[in-house]
Write a protein that holds these residues in place. Structure first.
Motif, PDB file in Angstrom:
ATOM      1  N   UNK A 159     -12.913   9.726   5.173  1.00 23.33           N
ATOM      2  CA  UNK A 159     -12.663   8.725   6.215  1.00 23.33           C
ATOM      3  C   UNK A 159     -11.594   9.157   7.206  1.00 23.33           C
ATOM      4  N   UNK A 160     -11.127  10.379   7.106  1.00 22.85           N
ATOM      5  CA  UNK A 160     -10.079  10.883   8.003  1.00 22.85           C
ATOM      6  C   UNK A 160      -8.838  10.009   7.934  1.00 22.85           C
ATOM      7  N   UNK A 161      -8.370   9.808   6.716  1.00 21.99           N
ATOM      8  CA  UNK A 161      -7.123   9.097   6.514  1.00 21.99           C
ATOM      9  C   UNK A 161      -6.078  10.121   6.111  1.00 21.99           C
ATOM     10  N   UNK A 162      -4.976  10.170   6.778  1.00 21.34           N
ATOM     11  CA  UNK A 162      -3.991  11.193   6.461  1.00 21.34           C
ATOM     12  C   UNK A 162      -3.098  10.843   5.284  1.00 21.34           C
ATOM     13  N   UNK A 184      -5.641  -3.887  13.643  1.00 20.07           N
ATOM     14  CA  UNK A 184      -6.565  -4.353  12.606  1.00 20.07           C
ATOM     15  C   UNK A 184      -7.264  -3.139  11.986  1.00 20.07           C
ATOM     16  N   UNK A 185      -6.827  -2.798  10.803  1.00 23.69           N
ATOM     17  CA  UNK A 185      -7.413  -1.674  10.073  1.00 23.69           C
ATOM     18  C   UNK A 185      -7.429  -0.389  10.869  1.00 23.69           C
ATOM     19  N   UNK A 186      -6.285  -0.067  11.455  1.00 21.05           N
ATOM     20  CA  UNK A 186      -6.162   1.245  12.081  1.00 21.05           C
ATOM     21  C   UNK A 186      -4.968   2.005  11.498  1.00 21.05           C
ATOM     22  N   UNK A 187      -4.059   1.276  10.880  1.00 17.88           N
ATOM     23  CA  UNK A 187      -2.868   1.896  10.302  1.00 17.88           C
ATOM     24  C   UNK A 187      -3.189   3.002   9.298  1.00 17.88           C
ATOM     25  N   UNK A 188      -4.387   2.867   8.674  1.00 18.33           N
ATOM     26  CA  UNK A 188      -4.769   3.870   7.672  1.00 18.33           C
ATOM     27  C   UNK A 188      -4.844   5.267   8.274  1.00 18.33           C
ATOM     28  N   UNK A 189      -5.167   5.339   9.570  1.00 17.84           N
ATOM     29  CA  UNK A 189      -5.380   6.637  10.221  1.00 17.84           C
ATOM     30  C   UNK A 189      -4.091   7.293  10.698  1.00 17.84           C
ATOM     31  N   UNK A 190      -2.987   6.579  10.642  1.00 19.16           N
ATOM     32  CA  UNK A 190      -1.752   7.108  11.248  1.00 19.16           C
ATOM     33  C   UNK A 190      -1.056   8.078  10.297  1.00 19.16           C
ATOM     34  N   UNK A 225      -4.086  -3.761   7.121  1.00 18.45           N
ATOM     35  CA  UNK A 225      -4.374  -2.363   6.802  1.00 18.45           C
ATOM     36  C   UNK A 225      -4.640  -2.139   5.323  1.00 18.45           C
ATOM     37  N   UNK A 226      -5.321  -1.015   5.034  1.00 18.55           N
ATOM     38  CA  UNK A 226      -5.489  -0.610   3.639  1.00 18.55           C
ATOM     39  C   UNK A 226      -4.194   0.050   3.207  1.00 18.55           C
ATOM     40  N   UNK A 227      -3.718  -0.292   2.014  1.00 19.57           N
ATOM     41  CA  UNK A 227      -2.508   0.313   1.481  1.00 19.57           C
ATOM     42  C   UNK A 227      -2.783   0.731   0.057  1.00 19.57           C
ATOM     43  N   UNK A 228      -1.877   1.492  -0.519  1.00 21.40           N
ATOM     44  CA  UNK A 228      -1.940   1.628  -1.975  1.00 21.40           C
ATOM     45  C   UNK A 228      -0.986   0.600  -2.576  1.00 21.40           C
ATOM     46  N   UNK A 229      -1.081   0.400  -3.867  1.00 21.56           N
ATOM     47  CA  UNK A 229      -0.279  -0.641  -4.512  1.00 21.56           C
ATOM     48  C   UNK A 229       1.203  -0.344  -4.327  1.00 21.56           C
ATOM     49  N   UNK A 230       1.993  -1.408  -4.349  1.00 16.56           N
ATOM     50  CA  UNK A 230       3.445  -1.214  -4.305  1.00 16.56           C
ATOM     51  C   UNK A 230       3.895  -0.483  -5.554  1.00 16.56           C
TER      52      UNK A 230
END
Lengths: 347, 124
Positions: free
Chosen positions: A258-261, A200-206, A230-235
């Protein structure tokens, strides 16, 4: 607005030509590291050489970020560190308890979308859950309690793991939940252990989405389900190789604080899952259902209580707060999407 | 860390064949009482690696578990066994100590009951 892809339409989807290079790439930015980085403006470019030290730096950055901000988040928002789920266009003048209810609803809607709670038999079979990127354990405690199951949470932050344990003890759930400091990309579990794999909302950090999905697929038991929110950018549209530069710039600014890679799209997750033999792969865009969330968080931050807590928490928290309007901008302009992707491992 | 969790943890260092179970080197053990739930225990017994549980319990100072779990029919009536299973699985906590990989000797520290399973750069 929820677009569930039926299995028959998924099998006819062909892979995009750049999807294989994406799978082997590590698009990576380390906000806190001063080590030289290869930054790119398109997904799919490889930054492998710098990746090794950067992964350590990112992990450390994430851990420190949450070590510092967890307490503040909990004080203002409670123990669920994720978006609330709202009916679209609902009035945003909700109370604190309204938002907390929305956070619970997010969990329930995710379970329902994945097909977990629509089947009584399936519910009974959930005995072991892994909460990947568990924060202070909100989901773990909720799910363990709901299903009468054992839930293991993993987080990079020792502060969070400790707090999660304390909360579990306070809620008399210490015998059902446990927390480890571990890396979602290298999970310390044998294969096929978990009936429900929850992210739940951790995929952004991977930093490596392919590796992340590989691990989720590895640890889920036959017949078990994976739920990624997860938060994504648009398709990207057909023929588009990358986001527009202004879109990428917006995301870069958010990444830093936010330390998102790296950002990927919901389609990317679907393609990664498709490369494993999984069933019932579904996805949806819940951006409209989370729209009231960031404005509400900002309003809370702007109360006296919020400001004082922010100032006490430190620079990372303050920078995080200042970045929140960018999230709203991202959503409004259709760059940022809130996605759910679920699937099931065959028996 | 309870033994129910230990029973799920393995060493994820690249190239290691003998990943499970991890050996326990305790420094501080505490006992926390948990409500007895026979249904939960009967369901879990099929999913537990018995040898790992027995060895883990022994390294934490608890030697009451039999070498083999009884079959499911005797389980129904054997409350004394279920109590021992309950105690070892859920009530023994490793507060401080290490989990050790049998193959490489690598120690994963456990502090305040929380194992740190993060790998170093060269182990991935």
């Amino acid at each position: 607005m929820k677009a569930a892809l039926a299995p028959s339409s998924l099998t006819s989807l062909s892979y995009r030509t750049n999807s294989s290079s994406f799978r082997s790439s590590l698009l990576f930015r380390s906000p806190s590291s001063s080590a030289s980085m290869t930054t790119t403006t398109t997904r799919g470019n490889v930054a492998v050489a710098a990746a090794a030290t950067s992964t350590e730096a990112l992990r450390k950055g994430i851990a420190e970020f949450y070590n510092e901000t967890s307490g503040l988040w909990e004080e203002i928002w409670g123990d669920h560190m994720h978006h609330g789920f709202y009916d679209p266009d609902s009035s945003v003048q909700l109370s604190d308890s309204g938002h907390r209810e929305a956070q619970i609803r997010m969990i329930e809607e995710s379970l329902r979308f994945a097909g977990v709670t629509t089947d009584e038999e399936e519910e009974k079979n959930i005995k072991k859950i892994v909460d990947v990127g568990c924060g202070i354990g909100g989901s773990s405690r909720y799910l363990a309690s709901k299903f009468g199951a054992e839930s293991i949470g993993i987080t990079l932050s020792p502060v969070q793991a400790n707090r999660a344990n304390d909360l579990a003890a306070a809620q008399s759930l210490a015998h059902k939940v446990s927390f480890q400091v571990a890396d979602a990309l290298d999970q310390p579990f044998e294969d096929g252990k978990f009936d429900l794999v929850w992210s739940m909302e951790s995929g952004e950090h991977m930093p490596d989405k392919a590796k992340f999905v590989n691990e989720l697929v590895r640890v889920v038991a036959p017949g078990g389900r994976i739920i990624i929110v997860t938060w994504c950018h648009r398709n990207l549209s057909a023929g588009e190789k990358a986001l527009q530069p202004w879109e990428q710039n917006l995301l870069d600014k958010i990444c830093k604080t936010f330390y998102l890679p790296a950002w990927c799209s919901t389609d990317d997750y679907v393609h990664l899952l498709q490369s494993h033999s999984l069933q019932d792969i579904k996805c949806a865009d819940w951006s409209e259902n989370v729209a009231p969330f960031w404005p509400a968080v900002i309003r809370t931050a702007l109360t006296w209580k919020g400001l004082v807590s922010l100032l006490r928490s430190g620079m990372k928290s303050i920078k995080g707060a200042l970045t929140m309007p960018l999230m709203i901008e991202g959503y409004k302009k259709g760059v940022i999407k809130f996605g759910i992707i679920t699937c099931r491992k065959p028996l | 860390m309870r033994l129910i969790v230990h029973n799920m943890l393995s060493c994820n260092i690249r190239g290691v064949a003998n990943k499970f179970p991890l050996r326990i080197e305790p420094k501080k053990i505490i006992v926390k009482e948990v409500d007895f739930n026979p249904d939960f225990l009967k369901h879990m017994i099929a999913k537990i690696d018995w040898k790992a549980l027995v060895d883990g319990a022994r390294s934490m100072g608890y030697t009451e578990l039999p070498d083999h779990a009884p079959d499911t029919t005797t389980l129904e009536s054997d409350e004394s066994f279920l109590r021992k299973f309950h105690h070892s699985l859920l009530e023994l906590h490793l507060e401080e100590g290490s989990l050790v990989c049998s193959e490489t000797g690598r120690k994963f520290p456990v502090n305040k009951g929380i194992p740190n399973m993060l790998l170093h750069e060269d182990e991935v």
